[in-house]
Design a protein around this motif. Structure first.
Motif, PDB file in Angstrom:
ATOM      1  N   PRO A   1       0.821  -1.230   0.000  1.00 52.04           N
ATOM      2  CA  PRO A   1       0.000   0.000   0.000  1.00 52.04           C
ATOM      3  C   PRO A   1       0.848   1.270   0.000  1.00 52.04           C
ATOM      4  O   PRO A   1       0.441   2.282  -0.581  1.00 52.04           O
TER       5      PRO A   1
ATOM      6  N   HIS B   1       0.657   4.183  -2.797  1.00 49.93           N
ATOM      7  CA  HIS B   1       0.500   5.593  -2.421  1.00 49.93           C
ATOM      8  C   HIS B   1       1.606   6.448  -3.040  1.00 49.93           C
ATOM      9  O   HIS B   1       1.341   7.550  -3.549  1.00 49.93           O
TER      10      HIS B   1
ATOM     11  N   LEU C   1      -7.059   7.396  -0.294  1.00 47.59           N
ATOM     12  CA  LEU C   1      -5.993   6.462   0.072  1.00 47.59           C
ATOM     13  C   LEU C   1      -5.151   6.995   1.215  1.00 47.59           C
ATOM     14  O   LEU C   1      -4.772   6.241   2.131  1.00 47.59           O
ATOM     15  N   THR C   2      -4.861   8.286   1.195  1.00 48.26           N
ATOM     16  CA  THR C   2      -4.083   8.884   2.276  1.00 48.26           C
ATOM     17  C   THR C   2      -4.815   8.771   3.608  1.00 48.26           C
ATOM     18  O   THR C   2      -4.220   8.427   4.642  1.00 48.26           O
TER      19      THR C   2
END
Length: 432
Positions: A55, A59, A91-92
């Motif tokens: 992940p 990102h 996503l953050t």
């Protein structure tokens, strides 16, 4: 083969600023992986590190793509990357919440807490900073405040004390604020450079348009009155001829005379346009280049040179100055004029070598280096042009002095370094 240094010198100033800005933000992706993902193998072991790395890599790639599309939007090449920004924001936020959860409820140990904290402090501010790169400035503050407030709420709900949650939110606010400020300033700087480059091109086009207007006004002044007189006298001659009056012949003779006089005056206008004054061209080149931000020094005087030599070399000054303005990215230009023996030597040298190369094949008669060689050949002159010393471009024109000229025509320093008068535009597009 051309090396990286040659490629870099070949770029214009806006291209250099854009490249530097673009790769500065691309480096953020490498920073994410190198400061969080790779050290995790040594800190928390391979199993947990392998869970964190995918992940984090996704990102980092999304950060890189978003920054690239955001800069394209800034430069006017793409639409605003709204979907990418939204995806990066989601996503953050998810990765930030996951990092807080692992820190509070994950495996025990200082290494895990440290790695999770580093993950959070790097991923969330970097994501906020990259989102700010593709947003209007008035919305950046709302974005930063929203993530800071969301961090406090998420940390508190996960189980952190209120003070610890507030400290975490403050870290996001401070680090993310610095990155948002960096993004906003970078966009502002890039826009300013692009606008200056556009203004420079506009100034060149206006100079061409001004010269065309001047030439049009001269032709109008010469031909307008004469054509009006010709029309009136022709109409009078027609009326007289219909009445079989002998004065009709006299009127047509007068029309013929005015037409020939108009031809002569037009030739004088064109001749005055084509025959340039070398002294005026030197002062004009210095004024135009200085106005364009190029430091220009001119040495030598053309006051005692024959008119044919001045006309030929004046076109060289025009063409060389045009190349500096339109094809180069020069910071300094040196123009020198002198007499060496029986030849007049004009040298124009600048440091915009890579982009200053112009094709020797003219697009039209009288333009380009081939056009200059044609003009110089009419007075037995020569022209040499090309890069020298790796980072400079030099144009050297030599014209022999007529037999009647004396060596007293040697160049002397210009009488004054005061600002030049309104310069004659220097652009091959207006060459007749």
């Amino acid at each position: 083969m051309r090396g990286p240094g040659a490629w870099w010198r070949a770029q214009s100033t806006p291209a250099k600023v854009e490249t530097y800005t673009r790769w500065s933000f691309h480096s953020f992706a490498l920073i994410e992986v190198s400061t969080v993902g790779l050290p995790a193998f040594a800190q928390v072991g391979a199993p947990l590190a392998l869970v964190m790395l995918p992940p984090l890599t996704v990102h980092a790639l999304l950060v890189s793509v978003t920054s690239s599309r955001a800069l394209d939007w800034t430069c006017g090449r793409r639409e605003q990357p709204v979907r990418l920004i939204a995806a990066l924001g989601v996503l953050t936020a998810l990765l930030g919440i996951a990092a807080l959860a692992v820190s509070e409820h994950g495996p025990s140990g200082d290494d895990v807490d440290t790695t999770a904290g580093t993950f959070f402090v790097v991923v969330v501010p970097f994501g906020v900073g990259m989102m700010a790169l593709g947003m209007r400035r008035r919305r950046v503050l709302a974005l930063l405040s929203g993530f800071a407030a969301g961090t406090w709420v998420a940390a508190f709900l996960i189980g952190r004390p209120a003070a610890t949650a507030a400290a975490t939110a403050l870290a996001v606010l401070l680090i993310g604020g610095v990155l948002c400020l960096t993004s906003t300033f970078s966009v502002w700087l890039l826009n300013a450079v692009l606008e200056l480059d556009t203004a420079r091109e506009t100034r060149t086009r206006l100079a061409v348009a001004e010269e065309r207007l001047r030439f049009g006004r001269d032709l109008h002044d010469v031909m307008g009155r004469n054509l009006a007189v010709i029309a009136l006298k022709s109409e009078l001659a027609v009326q007289l001829a219909r009445r079989e009056r002998p004065e009709a012949v006299e009127q047509m003779i007068e029309v013929q005379r005015i037409a020939r006089e108009s031809q002569r005056e037009v030739r004088e206008v064109v001749r005055g346009y084509r025959e340039v004054d070398l002294g005026v061209e030197l002062l004009g080149a210095q004024g135009v280049l200085t106005a364009a931000g190029v430091e220009c020094t001119v040495t030598g005087s053309a006051s005692e040179l024959p008119s044919a030599v001045q006309s030929a070399l004046g076109w060289v000054v025009r063409e060389a100055t045009t190349n500096v303005l339109r094809h180069g990215d020069a910071g300094h230009c040196r123009v020198s004029l002198g007499v060496e023996g029986t030849r007049v030597v004009l040298t124009v040298e600048n440091d915009g070598v890579e982009r200053d190369r112009v094709p020797s094949t003219p697009t039209s008669k009288g333009s380009g280096l081939a056009g200059l060689r044609e003009r110089l050949s009419a007075v037995d002159g020569t022209l040499e042009a090309g890069p020298v010393d790796g980072d400079r471009f030099r144009v050297v024109a030599e014209v022999p002095l007529p037999a009647t000229a004396t060596s007293s025509s040697s160049a002397s320093p210009p009488p004054s370094s005061s600002p030049s008068p309104a310069p004659r535009p220097v652009n091959e597009e207006v060459a007749p």
